[in-house]
Design a protein around this motif. Sequence first.
Motif, PDB file in Angstrom:
ATOM      1  N   ASP A 147      12.352   2.604  10.061  1.00  0.00           N
ATOM      2  CA  ASP A 147      11.781   3.523  11.049  1.00  0.00           C
ATOM      3  C   ASP A 147      12.352   4.934  10.875  1.00  0.00           C
ATOM      4  OD1 ASP A 147      10.234   1.549  12.334  1.00  0.00           O
ATOM      5  OD2 ASP A 147      11.963   0.885  13.496  1.00  0.00           O
ATOM      6  N   ASN A 150      11.032   6.651   7.591  1.00  0.00           N
ATOM      7  CA  ASN A 150       9.585   6.858   7.585  1.00  0.00           C
ATOM      8  C   ASN A 150       9.079   7.792   8.685  1.00  0.00           C
ATOM      9  OD1 ASN A 150       8.635   5.208   5.333  1.00  0.00           O
ATOM     10  ND2 ASN A 150       9.343   3.446   6.528  1.00  0.00           N
ATOM     11  N   THR A 151       9.910   8.086   9.678  1.00  0.00           N
ATOM     12  CA  THR A 151       9.427   8.893  10.809  1.00  0.00           C
ATOM     13  C   THR A 151      10.210  10.175  11.052  1.00  0.00           C
ATOM     14  OG1 THR A 151      10.784   7.707  12.442  1.00  0.00           O
ATOM     15  CG2 THR A 151       8.591   6.807  11.969  1.00  0.00           C
ATOM     16  N   ARG A 181       7.382   8.546   0.955  1.00  0.00           N
ATOM     17  CA  ARG A 181       6.670   7.964   2.089  1.00  0.00           C
ATOM     18  C   ARG A 181       5.284   8.580   2.275  1.00  0.00           C
ATOM     19  NH1 ARG A 181      10.375  10.796   6.827  1.00  0.00           N
ATOM     20  NH2 ARG A 181       8.888  12.458   7.377  1.00  0.00           N
ATOM     21  N   PRO A 185       4.699   3.755   2.901  1.00  0.00           N
ATOM     22  CA  PRO A 185       5.905   3.618   3.716  1.00  0.00           C
ATOM     23  C   PRO A 185       7.027   2.915   2.951  1.00  0.00           C
ATOM     24  CG  PRO A 185       3.968   2.975   4.967  1.00  0.00           C
ATOM     25  CD  PRO A 185       3.520   3.140   3.551  1.00  0.00           C
ATOM     26  N   THR A 187       9.965   0.371   2.765  1.00  0.00           N
ATOM     27  CA  THR A 187      10.311  -0.843   3.517  1.00  0.00           C
ATOM     28  C   THR A 187      11.502  -1.606   2.942  1.00  0.00           C
ATOM     29  OG1 THR A 187       8.764  -2.194   2.230  1.00  0.00           O
ATOM     30  CG2 THR A 187       7.921  -1.166   4.257  1.00  0.00           C
TER      31      THR A 187
END
Length: 331
Positions: A147, A150-151, A181, A185, A187
């Motif tokens: 998270d 990726n954000t 990304r 994404p 992972t």
Amino acid sequence: MTESRDTADRHTPVMLARCLELLAPALEVPGAVLVDSTLGMGGHTEAVLRAFPRVRVVGLDRDPQALELAGRRLAPFGDRFTGVHAVYDDIADVVHTRLGLGSVQAVLMDLGVSSLQLDEVERGFSYAQDAPLDMRMDPTTGPTAADVVNTYDERELVRILREYGEERYAQRIARNIVAFRERVPMTRTGELVQILRASIPAATRKTGGHPGKRTFQALRIEVNRELESLERALPASIEVLAVGGRIVVEAYQSLEDRLVKRAFARGATSSAPVDLPVEPETHKPYLRLVTRGAEEAGAAELESNPRSQSVRLRAAERLRPTPVHMRRREP
């Protein structure tokens, strides 16, 4: 081999004999209670329960798996051990509200990632093997490392890598994470390691250890809010100590050790203005430093237990209640 012994064999407590020595004066008090704020697999707690037959230990851990394994290991000690699912900055709530205790005689904190978490590949703490990009100490709640990468925007990634990992190539790494990304994404830890290898110059990789070390540390700290929790936990831990009680903290990186040093120094220094002719009682130190600076592991332990290489141990004793003007107030 029994399951409890198998659990014990997976982890060798760091500076165990020294911890017991430092805690002994507090634990020899009748009815003494120790809070092991970072229970892990229970190595320090088991040693305390064996060495001090009348002591009760309350073990805190945010990791449900650690609590389960430690609980089985420590079951032979019966009601002398109580396991609690909590982060160490909840220590006041655990001691006063959940357990109804006024104070405790000792607090032990063995900071950093546990052997259990490193050994469980699927937890994503290790850069040595490909796994889901998780890194949560409590896998039942909160955002993952995936998270974060990726954000978070590039500027925030740079900040985290610099502040929490002291990573000199933070800008380059963050830029490459964002570029990755944009296609797909991220992972897996293996994907991140590939980015790190491409971001860090070959000459640095040869002399600076694994390229993932600093970034993985930074992400782990961010995911688990480790420094924020520790900054709250240290004054809270001191406050639950009875007069004569002791706190022992083992830190494994400079950011943690700096917070410990600061909290102990605050309590061990007079708060009176320097020009006062007489020091008021309410301004006298409420802590005494038991260790001289930060202690490190000896040569024999360094050889037998690699995890002890970076440990910095500090200890303090409570001399008197914290003066009202020195108590931390919650916002």
